[in-house]
Enzyme design. Structure first.
Site, PDB file in Angstrom:
ATOM      1  N   HIS A 128       0.872  -1.184   0.000  1.00  0.00           N
ATOM      2  CA  HIS A 128       0.000   0.000   0.000  1.00  0.00           C
ATOM      3  C   HIS A 128       0.903   1.226   0.000  1.00  0.00           C
ATOM      4  O   HIS A 128       1.696   1.424   0.915  1.00  0.00           O
ATOM      5  CB  HIS A 128      -0.922   0.012   1.215  1.00  0.00           C
ATOM      6  N   CYS A 129       0.777   2.030  -1.051  1.00  0.00           N
ATOM      7  CA  CYS A 129       1.665   3.185  -1.225  1.00  0.00           C
ATOM      8  C   CYS A 129       0.969   4.462  -0.759  1.00  0.00           C
ATOM      9  O   CYS A 129      -0.069   4.837  -1.325  1.00  0.00           O
ATOM     10  CB  CYS A 129       2.073   3.328  -2.680  1.00  0.00           C
ATOM     11  N   PRO A 130       1.505   5.146   0.251  1.00  0.00           N
ATOM     12  CA  PRO A 130       0.861   6.385   0.702  1.00  0.00           C
ATOM     13  C   PRO A 130       0.961   7.515  -0.319  1.00  0.00           C
ATOM     14  O   PRO A 130       0.145   8.431  -0.309  1.00  0.00           O
ATOM     15  CB  PRO A 130       1.633   6.739   1.980  1.00  0.00           C
ATOM     16  N   ASN A 133      -1.891   6.937  -2.338  1.00  0.00           N
ATOM     17  CA  ASN A 133      -3.040   6.669  -1.469  1.00  0.00           C
ATOM     18  C   ASN A 133      -3.856   5.501  -2.004  1.00  0.00           C
ATOM     19  O   ASN A 133      -5.086   5.533  -2.017  1.00  0.00           O
ATOM     20  CB  ASN A 133      -3.909   7.917  -1.321  1.00  0.00           C
ATOM     21  N   ASN A 134      -3.157   4.479  -2.437  1.00  0.00           N
ATOM     22  CA  ASN A 134      -3.810   3.290  -2.975  1.00  0.00           C
ATOM     23  C   ASN A 134      -2.806   2.147  -2.953  1.00  0.00           C
ATOM     24  O   ASN A 134      -1.614   2.361  -2.718  1.00  0.00           O
ATOM     25  CB  ASN A 134      -4.301   3.538  -4.403  1.00  0.00           C
TER      26      ASN A 134
END
Length: 414
Positions: A128-130, A133-134
């Site tokens: 999950h990549c901040p 945001n997905n």
């Protein structure tokens, strides 16, 4: 990559709200700052549009920005692809090889994992990549990796513009002495008859943008190298960790097993084509995958089940809470090292009350991660409370409480 593919469509307002997060805000601010300053420095001071070279340079800068934003927004809004809710394999006997997700009320397909942030089981989840945001997964892996490649390339071009702008504008205002360097920022260079002078504000903005460009080049460039390493082996970051734990499990029990990663097709080019295609859509449907000749569709999921069983065996040590904790990310009253060495992860912290029992599964010198031992009613309801907490708040139990409370390992893992 087909750049004539349809522009991302917003199916609902929830997708638009992905922009309202610190990750996209910071990422888009950096892109906007570097792009706008590179364009301004070029056309005003360094390489005006009235020259052929300046026009080509301007087109290249715009091209970098468009390509970066195209891949960034596709990675964000296209999403990784999700396993349908309440999904089951066509062959009911195959459920014995799969983990059940209580939150999605379905089974986890091979290579899928449940994301607590997205609250869904994600196809071929990498992480999950901040910044977008997905999740990065099956459908958007190529767009995400392309963004990681294009962002450093664009920043390198912008950094060269920043350096040459400062050099050409300040070179005739710098006098070198034996012991000092003096820069006269009040003078105005009129070689290209700029619209505005290259003063203190312009110098500060250019220098700041240069720092952003160089930092982005290093940080994002390293992420690109990491992603390409796993893509060329047809793995994800999570699967690399699963493979390492498989070796550890086999070595720990000294068995004659040999774990073969099932999705490595034996050729880097074949592995590469599983993610990058001319159509922009990855190979496969996100549920069934091409596999190694010595493996089958459930080789990896069976290994995960073995690791879950091994985890139950190894994590039978219970801890009792001796000091209350309010769940703060960086608690001020738990010691300096606990405050400074808080885990750099988006995994939750859990509140602790004296007398509670915890099953710890992993940890660091100052923090631990584990599951609370819940009441029988909560356990039957499927509740689960797990997360990080300061190590100083618990002590190892010197008695067996396994018969008094329902342990989290008695339940199916989400």
């Amino acid at each position: 990559m087909n750049f004539l593919s349809p522009i991302v469509t917003f199916q609902n307002l929830h997708e638009v709200r992905r922009l309202c997060h610190w990750g996209p805000v910071v990422a888009l601010s950096v892109i906007g700052m570097c792009s706008s300053m590179a364009v301004l420095d070029s056309i005003i001071w360094y390489w005006p549009l009235d020259t052929s070279g300046g026009s080509i340079n301007f087109i290249m800068l715009i091209n970098w920005t468009v390509l970066i934003l195209y891949n960034y927004f596709n990675a964000m809004f296209l999403g990784p692809g999700y396993i349908p809710l309440e999904w089951k394999p066509e062959n009911q006997q195959d459920v014995a090889y799969l983990q059940f997700c209580r939150l999605c009320q379905g089974y986890k397909a091979p290579r899928s994992h449940h994301c607590r942030k997205c609250n869904r089981c994600v196809m071929k989840m990498d992480h999950h990549c901040p910044w977008i945001n997905n999740c990065c997964g099956h459908q958007n892996h190529a767009y995400f990796t392309s963004f990681l490649l294009l962002a450093p390339l664009g920043c390198i071009h912008a950094a060269l513009i920043f350096i040459m702008t400062m050099y050409t504008e300040l070179s005739d205002r710098v006098s070198f002495g034996w012991s000092s360097v003096k820069i006269d920022m009040s003078a105005v260079r009129r070689v290209h008859h700029p619209i505005m002078p290259f003063g203190v504000a312009a110098f500060a903005a250019t220098l700041f943008a240069l720092g952003l460009a160089l930092g982005t080049t290093i940080a994002v460039g390293m992420l690109f190298v990491i992603q390409m390493k796993v893509i060329l082996r047809n793995k994800t970051s999570i699967e690399v960790w699963i493979e390492e734990k498989a070796r550890d499990r086999i070595q720990y029990y000294q068995t004659d097993e040999q774990f073969i990663f099932p999705y490595d097709l034996g050729s880097r080019w074949e592995n590469f084509k599983q993610v990058f295609t001319w159509s922009g859509s990855p190979e496969g449907d996100g549920i069934e995958w091409p596999i190694h000749e010595k493996c089958h569709q459930y080789t990896l999921t069976m290994e995960q089940l073995k690791q879950k069983a091994d985890k139950r065996v190894r994590s039978q040590v219970q801890y009792v809470v001796v000091e209350e904790y309010n769940g703060a990310c960086c608690p001020m009253g738990k010691g300096l090292n606990t405050f400074l060495r808080t885990p750099c992860t988006e995994e939750p912290r859990i509140t602790l009350t004296k007398g509670e029992t915890i099953y710890a599964t992993r940890g660091t010198k100052w923090w631990m991660y584990g599951d609370k031992v819940l009441t029988e009613e909560d356990a039957k309801a499927g509740a689960r409370v797990r997360g990080w907490f300061p190590r100083r708040c618990v002590e190892k139990c010197h008695y067996d409480t396994a018969n008094n409370s329902a342990t989290p390992e008695d339940k199916k893992d989400n």
